[in-house]
Design a protein around this motif. Sequence first.
Motif, PDB file in Angstrom:
ATOM      1  N   THR A   2       0.836  -1.185   0.000  1.00 33.11           N
ATOM      2  CA  THR A   2       0.000   0.000   0.000  1.00 33.11           C
ATOM      3  C   THR A   2       0.871   1.235   0.000  1.00 33.11           C
ATOM      4  O   THR A   2       1.727   1.390   0.853  1.00 33.11           O
ATOM      5  CB  THR A   2      -0.903   0.013   1.240  1.00 33.11           C
ATOM      6  OG1 THR A   2      -1.640  -1.195   1.255  1.00 33.11           O
ATOM      7  CG2 THR A   2      -1.841   1.179   1.217  1.00 33.11           C
ATOM      8  N   THR A  27       4.804  -3.106   8.726  1.00 28.63           N
ATOM      9  CA  THR A  27       3.849  -4.108   9.187  1.00 28.63           C
ATOM     10  C   THR A  27       3.897  -4.154  10.711  1.00 28.63           C
ATOM     11  O   THR A  27       4.967  -4.139  11.305  1.00 28.63           O
ATOM     12  CB  THR A  27       4.183  -5.499   8.618  1.00 28.63           C
ATOM     13  OG1 THR A  27       3.999  -5.479   7.199  1.00 28.63           O
ATOM     14  CG2 THR A  27       3.278  -6.577   9.215  1.00 28.63           C
ATOM     15  N   ASP A  42       2.210  -3.841   5.337  1.00 26.44           N
ATOM     16  CA  ASP A  42       3.070  -3.327   4.261  1.00 26.44           C
ATOM     17  C   ASP A  42       2.687  -1.912   3.826  1.00 26.44           C
ATOM     18  O   ASP A  42       2.507  -1.638   2.633  1.00 26.44           O
ATOM     19  CB  ASP A  42       3.031  -4.259   3.049  1.00 26.44           C
ATOM     20  CG  ASP A  42       3.767  -5.563   3.298  1.00 26.44           C
ATOM     21  OD1 ASP A  42       4.751  -5.551   4.060  1.00 26.44           O
ATOM     22  OD2 ASP A  42       3.349  -6.600   2.752  1.00 26.44           O
ATOM     23  N   VAL A  43       2.592  -1.005   4.772  1.00 23.59           N
ATOM     24  CA  VAL A  43       2.179   0.368   4.480  1.00 23.59           C
ATOM     25  C   VAL A  43       3.385   1.226   4.099  1.00 23.59           C
ATOM     26  O   VAL A  43       4.403   1.232   4.794  1.00 23.59           O
ATOM     27  CB  VAL A  43       1.463   0.992   5.696  1.00 23.59           C
ATOM     28  CG1 VAL A  43       1.218   2.478   5.477  1.00 23.59           C
ATOM     29  CG2 VAL A  43       0.146   0.279   5.958  1.00 23.59           C
ATOM     30  N   ARG A 235      -4.517  -1.144   5.895  1.00 17.34           N
ATOM     31  CA  ARG A 235      -3.975  -0.671   4.620  1.00 17.34           C
ATOM     32  C   ARG A 235      -4.534   0.714   4.288  1.00 17.34           C
ATOM     33  O   ARG A 235      -5.678   1.014   4.627  1.00 17.34           O
ATOM     34  CB  ARG A 235      -4.335  -1.639   3.489  1.00 17.34           C
ATOM     35  CG  ARG A 235      -3.855  -3.065   3.706  1.00 17.34           C
ATOM     36  CD  ARG A 235      -4.330  -3.962   2.574  1.00 17.34           C
ATOM     37  NE  ARG A 235      -4.045  -5.372   2.857  1.00 17.34           N
ATOM     38  CZ  ARG A 235      -2.887  -5.978   2.564  1.00 17.34           C
ATOM     39  NH1 ARG A 235      -1.920  -5.288   1.985  1.00 17.34           N
ATOM     40  NH2 ARG A 235      -2.703  -7.254   2.841  1.00 17.34           N
ATOM     41  N   TRP A 269      -9.048  -6.316   2.563  1.00 18.68           N
ATOM     42  CA  TRP A 269      -8.527  -5.345   1.607  1.00 18.68           C
ATOM     43  C   TRP A 269      -7.161  -5.761   1.105  1.00 18.68           C
ATOM     44  O   TRP A 269      -6.360  -6.280   1.834  1.00 18.68           O
ATOM     45  CB  TRP A 269      -8.403  -3.966   2.287  1.00 18.68           C
ATOM     46  CG  TRP A 269      -9.724  -3.339   2.466  1.00 18.68           C
ATOM     47  CD1 TRP A 269     -10.597  -3.531   3.503  1.00 18.68           C
ATOM     48  CD2 TRP A 269     -10.372  -2.420   1.587  1.00 18.68           C
ATOM     49  NE1 TRP A 269     -11.723  -2.786   3.297  1.00 18.68           N
ATOM     50  CE2 TRP A 269     -11.607  -2.096   2.160  1.00 18.68           C
ATOM     51  CE3 TRP A 269     -10.002  -1.848   0.382  1.00 18.68           C
ATOM     52  CZ2 TRP A 269     -12.490  -1.220   1.540  1.00 18.68           C
ATOM     53  CZ3 TRP A 269     -10.881  -0.959  -0.217  1.00 18.68           C
ATOM     54  CH2 TRP A 269     -12.120  -0.670   0.364  1.00 18.68           C
TER      55      TRP A 269
END
Length: 269
Positions: A2, A27, A42-43, A235, A269
């Motif tokens: 993301t 994360t 995983d931003v 996310r 999502w």
Amino acid sequence: MTTAVAVPRAGGSGGRTAIAARARQVTKAYGNGETRVVALADVDVDIARGQFTAIMGPSGSGKSTLMHCLAGLDSLTSGRIWIGETEITKLKDKQLTRLRRDQIGFIFQAFNLLPTLNAIENITLPMDIAGRKPDKEWLHKVVGTVGLGDRLKHRPAQLSGGQQQRVAVARALAAKPEIIFGDEPTGNLDSRAGAEVLGFLRRSVDELGQTIVMVTHDPVAASYADRVLYLADGRIVDDMADPTAEAVLDRMQRFSSVVAAGDAQGRTW
């Protein structure tokens, strides 16, 4: 993965990098095995210097976790975070404590003022503890920006809730932090006092070049920001520039419907 990347706006950069904070592949998970809960997945995000960013999302979306990780208040499961040019995920505890003290300001729902100190003493307390003398010219400008000039000798019990939160805002601004994080900073205020505090936060960005990241559930509060990030299931699912209260509310309702439909079909999502 993301990704949300800010577009730096003019002003407030002071000739330095236009990014005040950034996260890469962040994360955050709690528990193990079947009890493992992923709060952030995983931003990637850049926070532009000199901007007011609001973070929104339903309960459990990860919005407060993201703010806490960006501010160095919570550790990561994986990923990297920088404040300015400093990677905070590599710092030891004492180094991180020093960075939070010197480069980060915080504003929370609870005003966290010491009842035995007057307003100006509460404002300068973090610098007093650190053994640093405040910049008198900057302090005067901050006090003027938040409209506390005639309340500096008053103790918290002599101030309204809105005035106490203004003291908390001034305290966060006084040390010239790299970035200020607010967790529902108007959550304990009525609409009028909340609007006053949000107006002061807006002025601190426009007139003082401050960088602010605020978690909120309120579309009206978010409308004071330059940018709104929306989270769902850990996310970032959308990134809105120049928000209005109506546009924010519409976007929130649309995402709530999509998330509910996804849950009903067993999707994430």
